[in-house]
Design an enzyme around this catalytic site. Structure first.
Site, PDB file in Angstrom:
ATOM      1  CB  VAL A   1      -0.941   0.004   1.227  1.00  0.00           C
ATOM      2  CG1 VAL A   1      -1.793   1.274   1.240  1.00  0.00           C
ATOM      3  CG2 VAL A   1      -1.821  -1.240   1.209  1.00  0.00           C
ATOM      4  CE  LYS A   2       3.976   4.868  -5.252  1.00  0.00           C
ATOM      5  NZ  LYS A   2       3.773   5.095  -6.678  1.00  0.00           N
ATOM      6  CB  VAL A   3       0.924   5.638   2.757  1.00  0.00           C
ATOM      7  CG1 VAL A   3       0.348   6.691   3.682  1.00  0.00           C
ATOM      8  CG2 VAL A   3       0.172   4.323   2.884  1.00  0.00           C
TER       9      VAL A   3
END
Ligand code: E4P
Length: 219
Positions: free
Chosen positions: A83-85
């Site tokens: 998951v890219k945050v």
């Protein structure tokens, strides 16, 4: 150094996978917007069938609940989803929460070594400094890659430095020399890395010499 493809284009991913050099994929909303007619979930699910390496899926929400909801949803698509945050205060909170849940994260939009250090301490698996966008504003993007790689190695941090926003093959070489663990690059840069005019000229010459030798043998 691992090489990721920075795209949501399925054909590009299939091509580089066939070359045997694909270690993972990064996507973002801009790259997804270039694909048409399919949902982000569908595209991510297909990418995860092509590579077993990490596949980054970027959250859009900027509040914690929203980030966690989107990230948990992405994480259910496949085991190799990361998951890219974004690097914000809320982003750090989300990274820490995902870490506690066993969901791997890629902290994106990093422009200083300090931002990367914070993301590593929050528990991000991947730290993504944007080299090209720093170069675009007359800064030296590669300095961040070098500083952050040194910090990660010197202090035994668990995160990996992922050189992002790569514009040309020299960025790849320099990222490798600067100690990046991963480099994500557009398909065009992969192709540029393969090609060299002397390689093309050499292949032409070998073909001509082979034909001349066959002719001399009367074949
Ligand atoms: C990858 O994770 C990044 O989103 C991407 O490399 C950004 O590249 P750009 O600066 O060319 O948009």
């Amino acid at each position: 150094m691992k090489l990721f493809l920075d795209t949501a284009d399925i054909e590009e991913i299939r091509t580089v996978a066939r070359w045997g050099v694909l270690d993972g994929v990064t996507t973002n909303p801009t790259l997804f917007a270039k694909t048409s007619g399919r949902s982000y979930d569908d595209v991510l699910a297909e990418i995860c069938t092509i590579t077993s390496g990490p596949v980054s899926a970027e959250v859009i929400a900027d509040d914690l609940e929203g980030m966690l909801k989107e990230g948990r949803h992405f994480a259910k698509i496949a085991d190799n989803i990361v998951v890219k945050v974004p690097m914000t205060e809320t982003g750090l909170e989300a990274i820490a929460a995902f870490k506690a849940e066993g969901i791997r994260t890629n902290c994106t939009l990093i422009f200083t070594a300090n931002q990367g250090l914070l993301a590593a301490k929050a528990g991000a698996y991947l730290l993504s400094p944007f080299v090209g966008r720093l170069d675009d504003i007359n800064e030296e993007g590669m300095i961040v890659i070098r500083e952050l790689s040194d910090i990660v190695n010197m202090h035994g941090l668990e995160s990996e430095v992922l050189a992002a926003s790569i514009r040309h093959p020299r960025h790849v070489t320099d990222s490798a020399l600067a100690g990046a663990h991963v480099c994500t690059l557009p398909f065009k840069v992969f192709q540029q890395m393969v090609r060299h005019p002397l390689t093309d000229r050499g292949i032409d010459q070998f073909k001509k010499d082979w034909a001349a030798a066959q002719a001399a043998l009367g074949k």
